[in-house]
Design a protein around this motif. Structure first.
Motif, PDB file in Angstrom:
ATOM      1  N   LEU A 167     -26.027  28.994   3.550  1.00  0.00           N
ATOM      2  CA  LEU A 167     -25.565  30.135   4.330  1.00  0.00           C
ATOM      3  C   LEU A 167     -24.716  31.065   3.451  1.00  0.00           C
ATOM      4  N   LEU A 168     -23.774  30.469   2.695  1.00  0.00           N
ATOM      5  CA  LEU A 168     -22.875  31.295   1.886  1.00  0.00           C
ATOM      6  C   LEU A 168     -23.652  32.008   0.775  1.00  0.00           C
ATOM      7  N   ARG A 169     -24.588  31.276   0.180  1.00  0.00           N
ATOM      8  CA  ARG A 169     -25.352  31.900  -0.910  1.00  0.00           C
ATOM      9  C   ARG A 169     -26.145  33.103  -0.392  1.00  0.00           C
ATOM     10  N   LYS A 170     -26.749  32.953   0.798  1.00  0.00           N
ATOM     11  CA  LYS A 170     -27.483  34.083   1.390  1.00  0.00           C
ATOM     12  C   LYS A 170     -26.539  35.265   1.619  1.00  0.00           C
ATOM     13  N   ALA A 171     -25.353  34.977   2.146  1.00  0.00           N
ATOM     14  CA  ALA A 171     -24.399  36.060   2.416  1.00  0.00           C
ATOM     15  C   ALA A 171     -24.007  36.774   1.129  1.00  0.00           C
ATOM     16  N   PHE A 172     -23.894  36.016   0.039  1.00  0.00           N
ATOM     17  CA  PHE A 172     -23.487  36.620  -1.236  1.00  0.00           C
ATOM     18  C   PHE A 172     -24.605  37.412  -1.920  1.00  0.00           C
ATOM     19  N   LEU A 173     -25.795  37.421  -1.305  1.00  0.00           N
ATOM     20  CA  LEU A 173     -26.851  38.292  -1.822  1.00  0.00           C
ATOM     21  C   LEU A 173     -26.562  39.749  -1.450  1.00  0.00           C
ATOM     22  N   LYS A 174     -25.723  39.933  -0.423  1.00  0.00           N
ATOM     23  CA  LYS A 174     -25.336  41.309  -0.041  1.00  0.00           C
ATOM     24  C   LYS A 174     -24.546  41.935  -1.190  1.00  0.00           C
ATOM     25  N   GLU A 175     -24.703  43.226  -1.310  1.00  0.00           N
ATOM     26  CA  GLU A 175     -23.987  43.926  -2.372  1.00  0.00           C
ATOM     27  C   GLU A 175     -22.474  43.922  -2.124  1.00  0.00           C
ATOM     28  N   TYR A 176     -21.708  43.910  -3.195  1.00  0.00           N
ATOM     29  CA  TYR A 176     -20.245  43.890  -3.101  1.00  0.00           C
ATOM     30  C   TYR A 176     -19.679  45.119  -2.384  1.00  0.00           C
ATOM     31  N   LYS A 177     -18.702  44.860  -1.516  1.00  0.00           N
ATOM     32  CA  LYS A 177     -17.929  45.959  -0.903  1.00  0.00           C
ATOM     33  C   LYS A 177     -16.440  45.672  -1.090  1.00  0.00           C
ATOM     34  N   PRO A 178     -15.612  46.702  -1.227  1.00  0.00           N
ATOM     35  CA  PRO A 178     -14.167  46.479  -1.428  1.00  0.00           C
ATOM     36  C   PRO A 178     -13.525  45.751  -0.247  1.00  0.00           C
ATOM     37  N   GLU A 179     -14.152  45.776   0.950  1.00  0.00           N
ATOM     38  CA  GLU A 179     -13.589  45.071   2.109  1.00  0.00           C
ATOM     39  C   GLU A 179     -13.682  43.555   1.972  1.00  0.00           C
ATOM     40  N   PHE A 180     -14.457  43.075   1.009  1.00  0.00           N
ATOM     41  CA  PHE A 180     -14.612  41.623   0.840  1.00  0.00           C
ATOM     42  C   PHE A 180     -13.371  41.036   0.173  1.00  0.00           C
ATOM     43  N   THR A 181     -12.299  40.829   0.963  1.00  0.00           N
ATOM     44  CA  THR A 181     -11.058  40.298   0.360  1.00  0.00           C
ATOM     45  C   THR A 181     -11.065  38.776   0.360  1.00  0.00           C
ATOM     46  N   ASP A 182     -11.952  38.171   1.137  1.00  0.00           N
ATOM     47  CA  ASP A 182     -12.091  36.715   1.089  1.00  0.00           C
ATOM     48  C   ASP A 182     -13.540  36.355   1.403  1.00  0.00           C
ATOM     49  N   ASP A 183     -13.852  35.061   1.418  1.00  0.00           N
ATOM     50  CA  ASP A 183     -15.249  34.644   1.552  1.00  0.00           C
ATOM     51  C   ASP A 183     -15.726  34.738   2.993  1.00  0.00           C
ATOM     52  N   ALA A 184     -14.809  34.512   3.934  1.00  0.00           N
ATOM     53  CA  ALA A 184     -15.169  34.651   5.345  1.00  0.00           C
ATOM     54  C   ALA A 184     -15.634  36.080   5.630  1.00  0.00           C
ATOM     55  N   SER A 185     -14.998  37.064   5.001  1.00  0.00           N
ATOM     56  CA  SER A 185     -15.378  38.463   5.268  1.00  0.00           C
ATOM     57  C   SER A 185     -16.779  38.760   4.736  1.00  0.00           C
ATOM     58  N   VAL A 186     -17.200  38.061   3.668  1.00  0.00           N
ATOM     59  CA  VAL A 186     -18.568  38.226   3.158  1.00  0.00           C
ATOM     60  C   VAL A 186     -19.567  37.660   4.181  1.00  0.00           C
ATOM     61  N   LEU A 187     -19.254  36.476   4.698  1.00  0.00           N
ATOM     62  CA  LEU A 187     -20.137  35.843   5.678  1.00  0.00           C
ATOM     63  C   LEU A 187     -20.189  36.657   6.971  1.00  0.00           C
ATOM     64  N   GLU A 188     -19.046  37.200   7.343  1.00  0.00           N
ATOM     65  CA  GLU A 188     -18.968  38.009   8.563  1.00  0.00           C
ATOM     66  C   GLU A 188     -19.846  39.261   8.432  1.00  0.00           C
ATOM     67  N   ALA A 189     -19.819  39.892   7.263  1.00  0.00           N
ATOM     68  CA  ALA A 189     -20.633  41.094   7.031  1.00  0.00           C
ATOM     69  C   ALA A 189     -22.128  40.742   7.103  1.00  0.00           C
ATOM     70  N   PHE A 190     -22.451  39.463   6.887  1.00  0.00           N
ATOM     71  CA  PHE A 190     -23.826  38.973   6.961  1.00  0.00           C
ATOM     72  C   PHE A 190     -24.203  38.683   8.419  1.00  0.00           C
ATOM     73  N   GLY A 191     -23.215  38.824   9.340  1.00  0.00           N
ATOM     74  CA  GLY A 191     -23.521  38.679  10.768  1.00  0.00           C
ATOM     75  C   GLY A 191     -23.112  37.355  11.382  1.00  0.00           C
ATOM     76  N   GLU A 192     -22.417  36.516  10.617  1.00  0.00           N
ATOM     77  CA  GLU A 192     -22.027  35.206  11.153  1.00  0.00           C
ATOM     78  C   GLU A 192     -20.661  35.266  11.848  1.00  0.00           C
ATOM     79  N   LYS A 193     -20.509  34.457  12.882  1.00  0.00           N
ATOM     80  CA  LYS A 193     -19.226  34.274  13.562  1.00  0.00           C
ATOM     81  C   LYS A 193     -18.373  33.319  12.716  1.00  0.00           C
ATOM     82  N   ILE A 194     -17.093  33.661  12.547  1.00  0.00           N
ATOM     83  CA  ILE A 194     -16.205  32.832  11.713  1.00  0.00           C
ATOM     84  C   ILE A 194     -15.438  31.846  12.604  1.00  0.00           C
ATOM     85  N   ASN A 195     -15.428  30.568  12.215  1.00  0.00           N
ATOM     86  CA  ASN A 195     -14.673  29.544  12.956  1.00  0.00           C
ATOM     87  C   ASN A 195     -13.301  29.345  12.314  1.00  0.00           C
TER      88      ASN A 195
END
Lengths: 222, 222
Positions: A167-195
């Motif tokens: 799941l995380l590797r797929k999310a990290f295929l998205k291009e970098y954005k300055p809003e990615f301050t942590d790893d949860a924010s990368v996964l969230e931008a990929f459309g996942e709900k964060i626990n």
């Protein structure tokens, strides 16, 4: 599931006003990074440990390992331009179908409970991010306007943030954005709900000389 | 304008797991509250100091003043049910047409610059609240939903919050609401715009034993 820990030690230490990068600053006679690795090795003895380190610090790190007779097995990956890029480099060493926890090298005071809780929830639900309550009053600032906000509606984010590796590797295929301050924010931008799971208040990130003093004081207690 | 300082020492110390109320806990051999009073007496020698203290602690406080040979002049007001009520009791002792700073007793590490900056801005613009940047990632939580928020849009609130006394007294005529977590929020509910000024990062509120350790470490530096 097999567990991996990526410890991100990419910082250059400029905020510490110090020639020594913050992950190498000494806490009770030993580099901060070694304390952090030891906490994970104690808590998850079967996990594989990957350290992401700026390439120019590799030789210094190896010299420190020799000096401190540090023998916990780990692999090294090269630090990138931002945290996002550093984590991406670490992920290359993580296989599919396992669990991966991403942790800040500058957080040696993470508790066993925080680590275990985050990995357990991630195993069940795909991801987990440890958080703690906000203890100060907060105000929101937009341009020249500022207003009181209810701190009950906010949480302070810690690490390790844990994920199914696919799941995380797929999310990290998205291009970098300055809003990615942590790893949860990368996964969230990929459309996942964060626990969210419970962190521990002592799990501070050492970024200033006063944080180092606090960490020393907190370790004195244990 | 004549200056008043209300130091709110209403806490019962339950969070410290300690029989000693937190404002009386010893920091370098002296109650926290005395350090706080001294900081204001040094910075604003002409200001009048009012301490808001739970009535049942009055005798203990007087005994501590004798024990520590503490001679800085101050008046006492009775603590109330909440911070709002405590401040309201302190305001009774403040005349019209002066400046009043409201400060947490548990913040002995406020800097001279923070105090002077807040009083200056309040003199010019009616009110001032010291704030510092948020250094951790934040998430917003509403019911079961949580999302990343940009920490650049938030500030951590400190004290002293400073005001024209007439303005603050009028605002405190409004009935108490649980949202009143600080004095700026009372003024804001009265319709006033809040002016933010720079606080100092060391100006922590001592609410846990680990905060006390941090404060000791920080004072060692000075």
């Amino acid at each position: 599931m097999k567990k991996y820990v990526i410890i991100v030690a990419g910082g250059s230490g400029t905020r510490m006003n110090s020639a020594v990068p913050k992950q190498f600053m000494e806490l009770k006679g030993k580099p901060v990074l070694m304390h952090t690795i030891e906490k994970f090795a104690d808590t998850l003895p079967d996990a594989k440990v990957i350290i992401v380190l700026p390439e120019q610090l590799t030789n210094d790190w190896k010299a420190l390992c020799t000096k401190h007779d540090f023998s916990i097995a780990h692999e090294l990956a090269a630090g990138g331009e931002t945290r996002y890029h550093s984590v991406k480099n670490g992920l290359v060493l993580v296989p599919d179908a396992c669990l991966v926890g991403i942790h800040d090298a500058a957080r040696p005071l993470v508790s066993k409970e925080t680590i275990l809780g985050a990995f357990e929830t991630a195993e069940k639900w795909g991801n987990a991010t440890p958080v703690v309550a906000v203890s100060d009053s907060l105000r929101s600032v937009r341009g020249k306007e500022n207003t009181a906000v209810d701190r009950e509606h906010y949480r302070i984010v810690q690490t390790p943030q844990c994920f199914h590796s696919d799941l995380l590797r797929k999310a990290f295929l998205k291009e970098y954005k300055p809003e990615f301050t942590d790893d949860a924010s990368v996964l969230e931008a990929f459309g996942e709900k964060i626990n969210l799971v419970e962190g521990n208040r002592e799990n501070i990130k050492i970024t200033t000389p006063q944080d180092l003093l606090l960490a020393e004081a907190l370790m004195q207690q244990h």
